[in-house]
Motif scaffolding. Sequence first.
Motif, PDB file in Angstrom:
ATOM      1  N   TRP A   1       0.756  -1.018   0.103  1.00  0.00           N
ATOM      2  CA  TRP A   1       0.153  -0.086  -0.259  1.00  0.00           C
ATOM      3  C   TRP A   1       0.372   1.619  -0.250  1.00  0.00           C
ATOM      4  CZ3 TRP A   1       0.365   4.391   3.610  1.00  0.00           C
ATOM      5  CH2 TRP A   1      -0.891   4.956   3.149  1.00  0.00           C
TER       6      TRP A   1
ATOM      7  N   GLN B   1       0.015   3.602  -4.580  1.00  0.00           N
ATOM      8  CA  GLN B   1      -0.617   2.167  -4.456  1.00  0.00           C
ATOM      9  C   GLN B   1      -2.048   2.640  -2.943  1.00  0.00           C
ATOM     10  OE1 GLN B   1       1.932  -1.051  -3.600  1.00  0.00           O
ATOM     11  NE2 GLN B   1       3.472   0.077  -4.340  1.00  0.00           N
TER      12      GLN B   1
ATOM     13  N   ASN C   1      -4.934   1.789  -3.192  1.00  0.00           N
ATOM     14  CA  ASN C   1      -5.370   0.852  -3.151  1.00  0.00           C
ATOM     15  C   ASN C   1      -4.435  -0.353  -3.228  1.00  0.00           C
ATOM     16  OD1 ASN C   1      -8.264   1.498  -3.730  1.00  0.00           O
ATOM     17  ND2 ASN C   1      -7.439   1.718  -5.472  1.00  0.00           N
TER      18      ASN C   1
ATOM     19  N   GLY D   1      -6.281  -8.120  -7.539  1.00  0.00           N
ATOM     20  CA  GLY D   1      -7.213  -6.867  -7.410  1.00  0.00           C
ATOM     21  C   GLY D   1      -7.106  -6.218  -8.021  1.00  0.00           C
ATOM     22  N   TYR D   2      -7.455  -5.089  -6.789  1.00  0.00           N
ATOM     23  CA  TYR D   2      -7.384  -3.260  -7.853  1.00  0.00           C
ATOM     24  C   TYR D   2      -6.737  -3.426  -8.829  1.00  0.00           C
ATOM     25  CZ  TYR D   2      -8.487   1.407  -8.136  1.00  0.00           C
ATOM     26  OH  TYR D   2      -8.362   2.331  -9.180  1.00  0.00           O
ATOM     27  N   TYR D   3      -5.274  -4.444  -8.801  1.00  0.00           N
ATOM     28  CA  TYR D   3      -4.189  -3.700  -9.882  1.00  0.00           C
ATOM     29  C   TYR D   3      -3.596  -4.436 -11.417  1.00  0.00           C
ATOM     30  CZ  TYR D   3      -3.472   0.448  -7.178  1.00  0.00           C
ATOM     31  OH  TYR D   3      -3.578   1.911  -5.649  1.00  0.00           O
TER      32      TYR D   3
END
Length: 794
Positions: A719, A736, A738, A772-774
């Motif tokens: 993060w 980061q 997220n 995940g998000y990335y």
Amino acid sequence: MQKKFLILCFCFFFIGLYAQQTLRGKVVDAASGEPLSFANIIFNNNSALSVSSDINGTFSYYSAQEITSLRCSFIGYQTKIVPFTVAPNSIMTIALTPDSQNLNEVTVYPGENPAWRIMKKVIENKDINNPEKSGSFTYQCYNKLVADLKLNSKDQKDSIGLKQFMRGKHLFIMENVTRRKFIAPDLSDEEVLATKVSGFKNPMFASVATEMQPFSFYQDNIKLIDIHYLNPISSGSLKKYKFKIEDSFLKEKDTVFIISFEPKKNKNFDGLKGLLYINSNKYAVQNVIASPYQRGKINLKIQQQYQLIGGTYWFPEQLNYVLQLDEYPSKKAGFVFEGKSYLNQVQINPKLTRKEFALEAVHLAADAGQKDTSFWDENRKEKLNNQEIKTYRFMDSIGQKHQFDRYLRIAEKAANNRVDLGYVDLDLSQTFHYNEFEKLRLGTGFYTNEKISSKFSLGAFAGYGTGDSEWKYGYEANYFISKKHELCIGISHQNNLFEIGGTDLSLYDKNILKWRRFISSWFDNVHQNSIVARYRISRYLTGETSLNRTSIKPVYPIDFVSNLSRYHNTDLRIFLRFAYKEKITQVFNRNISSGTTYPILYFFGSKGIKNWFNSDLNYLKLQMAVEQSFYTTNFGTTSYRFESGYINQTVPLGLQFTGEGSYDSDIPYVTKNTFQTMKPYEFSSDRYAHLFLKHHFGTLLFKTKYVQPGLSIYNHLGWGQLLNQQNTANLWFKDQKNVFLEAGLGLDNLIKVNVSNIGYLGIGTAVFYRYGYYAHPEANDNLAYKITFQFSTQ
């Protein structure tokens, strides 16, 4: 009458002396001549008249009645019954022949195995009998290590000629005398009072009793060389090991049970095999013989003998080991190292204070290598035999002729990444450099050494980048104030390259082989002047403080605000490292860390001071990390690293955090404590938190005779936020905010490459998935395939 009475008493006295017999002997293997430890000898077929051979195979027995016969037995050998015809006070040899009929014997018990009852009591009492949980103790120890060359077959010819050359002598002998003090649970101080090594005048190194085996046989896991073995007397061992009562005999008022152990079939774990001699007095281990169930390139056999002190405490009396390299230096002959340690002058629960303990767990007295003959004659447990005397004479003459002590200095330098060149040392850390920006850097570094001064040193380095066609150089001076407090001050200047955005904690990592450095490509060119002080604050806390004046020029493809294209920074830095219960050993005049099972804490702080020496920046930068690696019985090794950082002001990109990405398709190797699916410089932040978690099951989940892959799982989380973005003209970076997520699965040791017949280089593979998000839109783009390396003796 009084005179007659006295004469009569003397007559009976001498008759009694004549009737007594002193029996001495040695039990050996009939084929190899090797001593058999802890063999059972019964006289006149009366179990009340019995004795066991000691750890060296020798025995001594005093009898008040005439001995007519003896029966000698040892597990795996044919029992031998012989009439006793040896003259009193002479030394006899009993040679036993291996019993091939018992090798595959299987015993099935109705109900509970009778050995289990005994083993349950041993496990229940192990904390009571563990000497390292007794409070405190001290002892003195005589250690001897002998090296030889052993042909792997009687018919084998010594093609390398070494055994013929060393005929009648050993290859090597090392002796030392140590004094150890201990406070439970793990505070230890062992001082080497004297050390003597064949071929060396002033050997500043030693081999201690606990170097190749544990001090006592009571830990749940026994670590031998590089592998953790499940102890047969640990909790849960009854489900893993097969136990069998092989024999029993009386020892004074107690019974000694001889119990064999080995792993059960189809139980997948690293186990031992051997014999336990359990004394019914507190159900303690009296003797133990153990070796790995599965042989490797390096094989180790340990033997331990305990004595009962004051009728209360069981304490090690002698520790032996045999380390064998079956196929080194050649497949025809291998080296054998035999170590013996004799403990004496034992004191249980003496009054000790922590202030009495040195920083180093093992350290050498200043005159350890200079003790005279009278000292050794007084402290040797056993006299040198003719072969050992010849070894000292021969090797000392060879060592003097060929200056063996010089090779010690070479080893000492190599441990510090140096090469001894006389009055200066070549610095290996400045000799090989490669990265994507410079490509190969050609150059090296030099430092003055103790031949000029043990207090003061000068050093310099220079290198030419074949990719950027630029020279880098630096020089420094250091003054060593206190060896005890590891206090050193220095000044330095360097014109060098620093990778942007890396954690400042990595600046203090002295490992010269890190895959991440090979793929770095974005750098700052720095001209830096520094004043630095390095020191030890306490037993477990070390630190470094520096004042730096730096001129920085970015050399990567990003445009900055014009007034920061070149900038100056003056900062005050402090670095701290806290390693609780870290074991430090003095080797070659250096303190070497053997690590700790507790978490290691790191802290870094930097304060940019504006207007000091034309500094352009005013900021506070903080970083911390905690890491640990520990082994769990029947589960494997867990390691983790958590780190975080914070910057309170806007700073140039080079001082920000650009993540710990290590994805590069050209260098697909797993890099420890980095994100395997993240590209370098993919993210940027001025505050972050990362967690790297790995668990290595080893071969616990899958193991066959021919294939032994090790399974590892990885979980990485990251993060970060970039709150001050105005310093970057082109926002090439993501933050980061997220959480970045990736997971991995590794199979180690899929291919095992023999390395000089001393071990295996295991080559494996690992796959990581970014989610995940990335995560990338295409699933294949989230995968990273990597290669793993691991060295093992099995």
